[in-house]
Design an enzyme around this catalytic site. Structure first.
Site, PDB file in Angstrom:
ATOM      1  N   LYS A  13       0.882  -1.158  -0.021  1.00 29.13           N
ATOM      2  CA  LYS A  13      -0.048   0.084  -0.060  1.00 29.13           C
ATOM      3  C   LYS A  13       0.792   1.332   0.101  1.00 29.13           C
ATOM      4  O   LYS A  13       0.522   2.391  -0.768  1.00 29.13           O
ATOM      5  CB  LYS A  13      -0.968   0.015   1.218  1.00 29.13           C
ATOM      6  N   ARG A  88      -9.356   1.460   8.855  1.00 29.40           N
ATOM      7  CA  ARG A  88      -8.937  -0.187   8.961  1.00 29.40           C
ATOM      8  C   ARG A  88      -9.870  -0.852   9.780  1.00 29.40           C
ATOM      9  O   ARG A  88      -9.783  -2.175  10.102  1.00 29.40           O
ATOM     10  CB  ARG A  88      -7.348  -0.223   9.698  1.00 29.40           C
ATOM     11  N   ARG A 127      11.495  -6.120   4.621  1.00 29.26           N
ATOM     12  CA  ARG A 127      11.280  -4.419   4.652  1.00 29.26           C
ATOM     13  C   ARG A 127      12.226  -3.725   5.320  1.00 29.26           C
ATOM     14  O   ARG A 127      12.396  -4.174   6.639  1.00 29.26           O
ATOM     15  CB  ARG A 127       9.907  -4.282   5.178  1.00 29.26           C
ATOM     16  N   ARG A 160      11.517  -2.661  11.203  1.00 29.00           N
ATOM     17  CA  ARG A 160      10.541  -2.037  12.172  1.00 29.00           C
ATOM     18  C   ARG A 160      10.467  -3.094  13.197  1.00 29.00           C
ATOM     19  O   ARG A 160      10.099  -4.270  12.944  1.00 29.00           O
ATOM     20  CB  ARG A 160       9.260  -1.650  11.458  1.00 29.00           C
ATOM     21  N   ARG A 171      -0.565  -9.169  13.412  1.00 33.56           N
ATOM     22  CA  ARG A 171      -1.092  -8.189  12.629  1.00 33.56           C
ATOM     23  C   ARG A 171      -1.747  -8.847  11.304  1.00 33.56           C
ATOM     24  O   ARG A 171      -2.908  -8.203  11.013  1.00 33.56           O
ATOM     25  CB  ARG A 171      -0.054  -7.268  11.964  1.00 33.56           C
TER      26      ARG A 171
HETATM   27  P1  ADP Z   1       1.775  -1.583   7.430  1.00 31.01           P
HETATM   28  O1  ADP Z   1       2.656  -0.835   6.703  1.00 31.01           O
HETATM   29  O2  ADP Z   1       2.214  -2.789   7.722  1.00 31.01           O
HETATM   30  O3  ADP Z   1       0.276  -1.689   6.888  1.00 31.01           O
HETATM   31  P2  ADP Z   1       1.210   0.728   8.956  1.00 31.01           P
HETATM   32  O4  ADP Z   1       2.363   1.623   8.977  1.00 31.01           O
HETATM   33  O5  ADP Z   1       0.182   1.164   8.168  1.00 31.01           O
HETATM   34  O6  ADP Z   1       1.454  -0.693   8.747  1.00 31.01           O
HETATM   35  O7  ADP Z   1       0.563   0.725  10.588  1.00 31.01           O
HETATM   36  C1  ADP Z   1       1.641   0.273  11.537  1.00 31.01           C
HETATM   37  C2  ADP Z   1       0.829   0.140  12.814  1.00 31.01           C
HETATM   38  O8  ADP Z   1      -0.009   1.371  13.111  1.00 31.01           O
HETATM   39  C3  ADP Z   1      -0.427  -0.709  12.769  1.00 31.01           C
HETATM   40  O9  ADP Z   1      -0.117  -2.137  12.903  1.00 31.01           O
HETATM   41  C4  ADP Z   1      -1.396  -0.239  13.836  1.00 31.01           C
HETATM   42  O10 ADP Z   1      -0.945  -0.780  15.032  1.00 31.01           O
HETATM   43  C5  ADP Z   1      -1.147   1.372  13.790  1.00 31.01           C
HETATM   44  N1  ADP Z   1      -2.206   1.820  12.613  1.00 31.01           N
HETATM   45  C6  ADP Z   1      -1.783   2.489  11.547  1.00 31.01           C
HETATM   46  N2  ADP Z   1      -3.023   2.865  10.836  1.00 31.01           N
HETATM   47  C7  ADP Z   1      -4.155   2.577  11.824  1.00 31.01           C
HETATM   48  C8  ADP Z   1      -5.457   2.738  11.932  1.00 31.01           C
HETATM   49  N3  ADP Z   1      -6.063   3.080  10.719  1.00 31.01           N
HETATM   50  N4  ADP Z   1      -6.161   2.207  12.822  1.00 31.01           N
HETATM   51  C9  ADP Z   1      -5.571   1.662  13.899  1.00 31.01           C
HETATM   52  N5  ADP Z   1      -4.170   1.478  13.952  1.00 31.01           N
HETATM   53  C10 ADP Z   1      -3.426   1.846  13.003  1.00 31.01           C
HETATM   54  P1  ADP Z   2       2.347  -1.863   3.225  1.00 30.02           P
HETATM   55  O1  ADP Z   2       2.315  -0.175   2.993  1.00 30.02           O
HETATM   56  O2  ADP Z   2       0.972  -2.297   2.584  1.00 30.02           O
HETATM   57  O3  ADP Z   2       2.543  -2.498   4.512  1.00 30.02           O
HETATM   58  P2  ADP Z   2       4.867  -1.742   1.721  1.00 30.02           P
HETATM   59  O4  ADP Z   2       4.643  -0.767   0.590  1.00 30.02           O
HETATM   60  O5  ADP Z   2       5.648  -0.993   2.842  1.00 30.02           O
HETATM   61  O6  ADP Z   2       3.433  -2.288   2.215  1.00 30.02           O
HETATM   62  O7  ADP Z   2       5.545  -2.755   1.272  1.00 30.02           O
HETATM   63  C1  ADP Z   2       6.093  -3.671   2.236  1.00 30.02           C
HETATM   64  C2  ADP Z   2       7.265  -4.471   1.747  1.00 30.02           C
HETATM   65  O8  ADP Z   2       7.331  -5.104   0.094  1.00 30.02           O
HETATM   66  C3  ADP Z   2       8.586  -3.401   1.382  1.00 30.02           C
HETATM   67  O9  ADP Z   2       9.628  -3.862   1.958  1.00 30.02           O
HETATM   68  C4  ADP Z   2       8.380  -3.069  -0.054  1.00 30.02           C
HETATM   69  O10 ADP Z   2       9.400  -2.606  -0.619  1.00 30.02           O
HETATM   70  C5  ADP Z   2       7.910  -4.592  -0.517  1.00 30.02           C
HETATM   71  N1  ADP Z   2       7.026  -4.462  -1.743  1.00 30.02           N
HETATM   72  C6  ADP Z   2       6.115  -3.693  -2.016  1.00 30.02           C
HETATM   73  N2  ADP Z   2       5.483  -3.979  -3.241  1.00 30.02           N
HETATM   74  C7  ADP Z   2       6.228  -5.026  -3.800  1.00 30.02           C
HETATM   75  C8  ADP Z   2       6.046  -5.813  -4.807  1.00 30.02           C
HETATM   76  N3  ADP Z   2       5.250  -5.584  -5.917  1.00 30.02           N
HETATM   77  N4  ADP Z   2       6.717  -6.913  -4.922  1.00 30.02           N
HETATM   78  C9  ADP Z   2       7.684  -7.085  -4.078  1.00 30.02           C
HETATM   79  N5  ADP Z   2       7.966  -6.460  -2.813  1.00 30.02           N
HETATM   80  C10 ADP Z   2       7.049  -5.333  -2.784  1.00 30.02           C
END
Ligand code: ADP
Ligand code: ADP
Ligand code: ZN
Length: 214
Positions: A13, A88, A127, A160, A171
């Site tokens: 995302k 979420r 990541r 992280r 998660r």
């Molecule tokens: P990811 O990139 O793995 O999707 P995020 O960076 O979006 O993770 O979020 C990291 C953490 O921050 C989540 O696991 C949650 O604890 C918190 N968080 C982020 N966005 C929200 C939301 N909209 N509602 C509740 N918790 C959130």
């Molecule tokens: P989210 O915001 O949904 O948690 P991220 O954009 O941070 O996800 O992506 C999670 C991990 O996967 C990062 O290390 C990113 O560089 C990698 N990644 C993202 N898109 C792809 C893809 N299409 N193929 C392989 N790795 C990816």
């Protein structure tokens, strides 16, 4: 253009949201980034959010909704925005809808980036996040030019705490229970679009641009 990114943690995302934000010149609003910035700055919100984030749980809706509702009313959001990691939960989606209705606005697209759980666990372990600017990399799929150094700003890259395998499993189960129902929610609203998130990130981006009509 108002866009929501849906998908499991690690689906890509953030990676896609950054590219879309750049292409369309709209702000990328990541609640995860906002919470991490608060933690770094030692705010009260940061301290509260950290308790949940460290356990792989969602931060309570009371701490999350007002923050986003305020953010989307700022001047730079007039042309649109991309929400990454919000909503979420169903109550968050309802709070967003209530705010948008008041403003006479609506969401144009909810893009669901689909990646199966087994790929996610592999991705998260690789990541790396910049401690300073929040840029994200992957040790295999999107490696920085120099190991553990951010291409964008030169700061250190870290794994992280919540990307460690135990927390990733938690998660994922939280995602399936609390966030996945949003796919139905936005399907009923007629704004859902699905993309295969397992392919190369540039190809995912091309698929999203097609959906957005570009
Ligand atoms: P990811 O990139 O793995 O999707 P995020 O960076 O979006 O993770 O979020 C990291 C953490 O921050 C989540 O696991 C949650 O604890 C918190 N968080 C982020 N966005 C929200 C939301 N909209 N509602 C509740 N918790 C959130
Ligand atoms: P989210 O915001 O949904 O948690 P991220 O954009 O941070 O996800 O992506 C999670 C991990 O996967 C990062 O290390 C990113 O560089 C990698 N990644 C993202 N898109 C792809 C893809 N299409 N193929 C392989 N790795 C990816
Ligand atoms: Zn950086």
């Amino acid at each position: 253009m108002k866009i929501i990114m849906l998908g499991a943690p690690g689906a890509g995302k953030g990676t896609q949201a950054k590219m879309i934000a750049e292409k369309f010149g709209i702000p990328h609003i990541s609640t995860g980034d906002i919470f991490r910035a608060n933690i770094k700055n030692g705010t009260e919100l940061g301290a509260k959010a950290k308790e949940y984030m460290d356990q792989g749980l969602l931060v309570p809706d009371e701490l999350t909704c007002d923050l986003v509702v305020d953010r989307i009313q700022q001047e730079d959001c007039k042309k649109g925005y991309i929400l990454d990691g919000f909503p979420r939960t169903i109550p968050q989606a309802e709070a967003l809808d209530a705010a948008l209705t008041k403003l006479g606005e609506n969401i144009d697209f909810a893009i669901n980036v689909e990646v199966p759980d087994e790929n996610i666990v592999r991705r998260m372990g690789g990541r790396r996040a910049c401690v300073s600017c929040g840029a994200t990399y992957h040790v295999v799929y999107n490696a920085p030019a120099k190991e553990n150094v951010c291409d964008a700003c030169g700061a250190e890259l870290i794994l992280r705490d919540d990307d460690k395998p135990e927390t990733v499993q938690k998660r994922l189960s939280v995602y399936h229970e609390q966030t996945q129902p949003l796919i139905d929610y936005y399907t009923k609203k007629g704004v859902i679009a699905e993309v295969d998130g397992t392919i190369d990130m540039q190809d995912v981006f091309a698929a999203i641009c097609k959906i957005l009509g570009e």
